[in-house]
Design a protein around this motif. Structure first.
Motif, PDB file in Angstrom:
ATOM      1  N   THR A 123      40.594   9.940  29.285  1.00 15.72           N
ATOM      2  CA  THR A 123      41.201   9.027  30.253  1.00 15.72           C
ATOM      3  C   THR A 123      40.132   8.488  31.204  1.00 15.72           C
ATOM      4  OG1 THR A 123      41.696  10.919  31.654  1.00 15.72           O
ATOM      5  CG2 THR A 123      43.452  10.165  30.179  1.00 15.72           C
ATOM      6  N   LYS A 124      40.557   7.502  32.005  1.00 12.12           N
ATOM      7  CA  LYS A 124      39.612   6.832  32.909  1.00 12.12           C
ATOM      8  C   LYS A 124      39.194   7.740  34.064  1.00 12.12           C
ATOM      9  CE  LYS A 124      41.288   2.196  31.766  1.00 12.12           C
ATOM     10  NZ  LYS A 124      41.749   0.882  32.311  1.00 12.12           N
ATOM     11  N   LEU A 125      38.270   7.227  34.885  1.00  9.13           N
ATOM     12  CA  LEU A 125      37.645   8.070  35.911  1.00  9.13           C
ATOM     13  C   LEU A 125      38.611   8.439  37.047  1.00  9.13           C
ATOM     14  CD1 LEU A 125      35.147   9.494  36.966  1.00  9.13           C
ATOM     15  CD2 LEU A 125      34.244   7.292  37.744  1.00  9.13           C
ATOM     16  N   PHE A 126      39.493   7.507  37.404  1.00  9.89           N
ATOM     17  CA  PHE A 126      40.347   7.781  38.577  1.00  9.89           C
ATOM     18  C   PHE A 126      41.838   7.648  38.298  1.00  9.89           C
ATOM     19  CE2 PHE A 126      36.311   6.075  40.441  1.00  9.89           C
ATOM     20  CZ  PHE A 126      35.860   7.293  40.954  1.00  9.89           C
ATOM     21  N   CYS A 127      42.221   7.468  37.039  1.00 11.68           N
ATOM     22  CA  CYS A 127      43.648   7.364  36.726  1.00 11.68           C
ATOM     23  C   CYS A 127      43.859   7.969  35.344  1.00 11.68           C
ATOM     24  CB  CYS A 127      44.122   5.908  36.752  1.00 11.68           C
ATOM     25  SG  CYS A 127      43.285   4.849  35.551  1.00 11.68           S
ATOM     26  N   SER A 128      45.106   8.022  34.895  1.00 14.63           N
ATOM     27  CA  SER A 128      45.346   8.682  33.609  1.00 14.63           C
ATOM     28  C   SER A 128      45.468   7.672  32.462  1.00 14.63           C
ATOM     29  CB  SER A 128      46.583   9.571  33.697  1.00 14.63           C
ATOM     30  OG  SER A 128      47.657   8.800  34.182  1.00 14.63           O
ATOM     31  N   CYS A 129      45.040   6.422  32.686  1.00 13.81           N
ATOM     32  CA  CYS A 129      45.021   5.452  31.583  1.00 13.81           C
ATOM     33  C   CYS A 129      44.061   5.946  30.502  1.00 13.81           C
ATOM     34  CB  CYS A 129      44.533   4.096  32.066  1.00 13.81           C
ATOM     35  SG  CYS A 129      45.712   3.243  33.102  1.00 13.81           S
ATOM     36  N   GLU A 130      44.501   5.775  29.264  1.00 17.61           N
ATOM     37  CA  GLU A 130      43.706   6.235  28.138  1.00 17.61           C
ATOM     38  C   GLU A 130      42.479   5.325  27.935  1.00 17.61           C
ATOM     39  OE1 GLU A 130      44.387   6.830  23.384  1.00 17.61           O
ATOM     40  OE2 GLU A 130      46.112   6.314  24.633  1.00 17.61           O
ATOM     41  N   HIS A 174      45.845  -0.850  28.499  1.00 16.06           N
ATOM     42  CA  HIS A 174      45.609   0.432  29.174  1.00 16.06           C
ATOM     43  C   HIS A 174      45.220   0.185  30.627  1.00 16.06           C
ATOM     44  CE1 HIS A 174      46.202   2.453  25.473  1.00 16.06           C
ATOM     45  NE2 HIS A 174      45.048   2.118  24.924  1.00 16.06           N
ATOM     46  N   VAL A 175      46.206  -0.171  31.425  1.00 10.90           N
ATOM     47  CA  VAL A 175      45.953  -0.468  32.836  1.00 10.90           C
ATOM     48  C   VAL A 175      47.082   0.100  33.695  1.00 10.90           C
ATOM     49  CG1 VAL A 175      44.593  -2.556  32.476  1.00 10.90           C
ATOM     50  CG2 VAL A 175      47.078  -2.716  32.564  1.00 10.90           C
ATOM     51  N   CYS A 176      46.780   0.321  34.969  1.00 14.38           N
ATOM     52  CA  CYS A 176      47.788   0.815  35.902  1.00 14.38           C
ATOM     53  C   CYS A 176      47.410   0.352  37.301  1.00 14.38           C
ATOM     54  CB  CYS A 176      47.889   2.340  35.824  1.00 14.38           C
ATOM     55  SG  CYS A 176      46.510   3.174  36.629  1.00 14.38           S
ATOM     56  N   PRO A 177      48.248   0.586  38.288  1.00 14.88           N
ATOM     57  CA  PRO A 177      47.911   0.122  39.641  1.00 14.88           C
ATOM     58  C   PRO A 177      46.572   0.657  40.143  1.00 14.88           C
ATOM     59  CG  PRO A 177      50.232   0.730  39.521  1.00 14.88           C
ATOM     60  CD  PRO A 177      49.609   1.151  38.208  1.00 14.88           C
ATOM     61  N   VAL A 178      46.189   1.884  39.720  1.00 14.73           N
ATOM     62  CA  VAL A 178      44.931   2.447  40.229  1.00 14.73           C
ATOM     63  C   VAL A 178      43.731   1.674  39.690  1.00 14.73           C
ATOM     64  CG1 VAL A 178      43.421   4.480  40.251  1.00 14.73           C
ATOM     65  CG2 VAL A 178      45.887   4.748  40.578  1.00 14.73           C
ATOM     66  N   CYS A 179      43.668   1.490  38.358  1.00  8.73           N
ATOM     67  CA  CYS A 179      42.458   0.846  37.821  1.00  8.73           C
ATOM     68  C   CYS A 179      42.476  -0.666  38.026  1.00  8.73           C
ATOM     69  CB  CYS A 179      42.193   1.251  36.365  1.00  8.73           C
ATOM     70  SG  CYS A 179      43.554   1.043  35.228  1.00  8.73           S
ATOM     71  N   LEU A 180      43.630  -1.207  38.411  1.00  5.91           N
ATOM     72  CA  LEU A 180      43.657  -2.630  38.759  1.00  5.91           C
ATOM     73  C   LEU A 180      43.481  -2.832  40.265  1.00  5.91           C
ATOM     74  CD1 LEU A 180      46.489  -3.948  36.423  1.00  5.91           C
ATOM     75  CD2 LEU A 180      44.025  -4.294  36.200  1.00  5.91           C
TER      76      LEU A 180
HETATM   77 ZN    ZN Z   1      44.676   3.055  35.120  1.00  3.96          ZN
END
Ligand code: ZN
Ligand code: ADP
Ligand code: MG
Length: 491
Positions: free
Chosen positions: A20-27, A37-43
């Protein structure tokens, strides 16, 4: 021209191979559908809060330990602000800071030994390794008048490895990057495939009139994506700086790119200063705590490194230094070789086959293109154990080295076991002294003049006789026994 000395330092970005990414659980999934593979954290949506991926931290520490670094007990996250279309957040979370009290990268003060072509070794300092998140990807070549954006890469974990300005030539830069790539692969923290962009290199270079002169002003060449480009870009920038200085100009500190088609470096922008990024401690993340216990736990996961493996291959398996170096350059190659060697009584002979036949096959890609051996090995139809078995058949005298080549071609084509091929094709070596003596007698009788010449001391003719007998025996005669039989006709 030769009077100018280079000073070179490399900044290398390695993508860490986390799930997963460095600061969120996106794969993190290479080749996934864009923006899937995006979420509010990585965006970087307002109010979304990052949390640190522990696996990424452990990988960074593992890499740092492999590079003999000190590990910071309290690494600090900083926010680097800048606007760019591939960065929806408008900032990057990193571990650099411009100001000393913000500057707590996870690892610092390490080193790496590089081997040069003349066999000497040079130690290159590693200033620091810091963790940071990657930006997204802009795609400019999908349509002629539009650019596309894929946010899947936003927030994927990177380590940036910054070297001291200890590198002196383009060749040394290549040797450094080669070694670093090996260590990344061996430690398993990343794939380090330059073509896929998960190992990226920026080269800083300046020149000065002698080894004791102060450093000159550097240019930073961004995103060199192959060893060849690294070498050529450094050479091109050196030439440019020499021409500039020798014609009375000055080198301006700037950021450049390498223009492959014209083999020259081109300015992208003048060098930005730390204050341009308005670094500050990342308010959404606390400082990390890296305990001794964690460091020791990570140290225990360090695998055998390339140098140690090379030494072991030379000392324990009897390989030459050169063979050991070639076989250890890529970890999958070394693994394949070890599996084959374990299945055979003669590792040195396995190494010979590996260095010639197996690597040639592995490096031949589709349509005859050359590919890295590590990529080709998994596609081979035969297994390491089967190569070990083939070498075993030679050792036992079941087949000759020459017939082994035929068996090998068959293994390449079919993946059948060597024993099966030998049996089905009737390739077993003939070691029946009677049959061999008979074959030798016929050849000797058919060539009386050559026999006299051989007796008279024309040693070259021995090869002729052995060859003729081999031919008569369809290549299956035991060469040692043929020679022995031939001797009996000479006295
Ligand atoms: Zn994310
Ligand atoms: P920046 O972020 O400004 O690029 P870094 O500290 O991250 O600064 O990286 C600087 C890199 O440039 C290091 O690899 C360092 O060894 C190298 N370097 C520093 N001074 C010189 C110089 N005068 N000539 C060539 N390389 C240099
Ligand atoms: Mg830099």
């Amino acid at each position: 021209m030769a009077d100018w000395n280079n000073v070179i330092g490399l900044e290398v970005h390695v993508q860490l191979k986390t799930k997963t990414k460095l600061f969120c659980s996106c794969e993190v999934e290479p080749g996934a559908r864009p923006n899937s593979h995006v979420c509010p954290v990585c965006l970087g949506m307002p109010g979304a809060l990052p949390t640190v991926n522990e696996q990424a931290l452990e990988y960074a520490i593992r890499l740092g330990l492999a590079l003999h670094c000190e590990i910071d007990p309290r690494p600090m996250w900083t926010r680097k602000n800048y606007f760019y279309p591939d960065l929806p957040k408008g900032y990057q979370i990193t571990q650099t800071g411009g100001l000393p009290y913000y500057d707590h990268p996870v690892c610092k003060n390490g080193w790496l030994d590089i081997e040069l072509e003349d066999g000497t070794t040079r130690r290159i300092g590693i200033t620091r390794i810091h963790m940071e998140e990657d930006a997204g990807k802009l795609i400019h070549d999908m349509s002629p008048n539009e650019s596309h954006f894929d946010a899947n890469r936003c927030g994927t974990p990177l380590c940036e490895i910054v070297s001291e300005p200890d590198i002196r030539t383009a060749k040394e830069a290549v040797a450094y990057l080669t070694k670093l790539k090996q260590i990344v692969e061996y430690t398993g923290v990343g794939d380090a495939d330059m073509e896929k962009g998960n190992l990226r290199c920026d080269a800083n270079i300046s020149i000065r009139p002698g080894e004791d002169a102060p450093f000159g002003t550097r240019a930073e060449i961004k995103n060199l994506n192959s060893f060849t480009h690294l070498e050529k870009a450094v050479e091109a920038e050196r030439e440019l700086q020499i021409v500039t200085l020798e014609s009375g100009g000055t080198v301006e500190q700037c950021t450049k790119r390498y223009d492959v088609a014209n083999n020259r470096t081109v300015v992208i922008r003048s060098k930005e200063d730390a204050h341009d990024y308005r670094y500050f401690p990342e308010p959404d993340l606390p400082r990390l705590t890296v305990t001794d216990e964690l460091v020791e736990r990570v140290r225990a996961t360090l695998p055998e490194l390339p140098e140690d493996r090379r030494r072991r291959f030379a000392d324990q398996l009897g390989l030459t230094a050169y063979d050991a170096q070639v076989l250890c350059a890529e970890k999958p190659v070394a693994d394949w070789f070890e599996a084959a060697a374990a299945a055979s009584p003669n590792p040195k002979l396995v190494a010979n086959w590996m260095m010639t036949e197996v690597l040639r096959e592995a490096r031949t890609g589709e349509g005859g293109a050359t590919i890295p051996a590590s990529r080709g090995l998994p596609n081979l139809k035969f297994s390491p154990e089967q190569l070990g078995e083939l070498v075993g058949l030679i050792e036992k005298g079941t087949i000759s080295g020459k017939i082994a080549k035929t068996v090998f071609s068959e293994m390449v084509a079919t993946g059948n076991s060597p024993a099966k091929i030998v049996e089905e094709k009737g390739l077993v070596q003939v070691s029946d002294v009677g049959a061999i003596t008979e074959a030798v007698r016929k050849v000797v009788e058919a060539n009386p003049a050559q026999l006299e010449a051989l007796k008279a001391g024309n040693a070259k003719l021995r090869g002729f006789f052995v060859g003729q007998v081999m031919k008569a025996m369809a290549g299956k005669g035991n060469p040692a026994l043929i020679n022995k039989a031939l001797d009996s006709f000479l006295s």
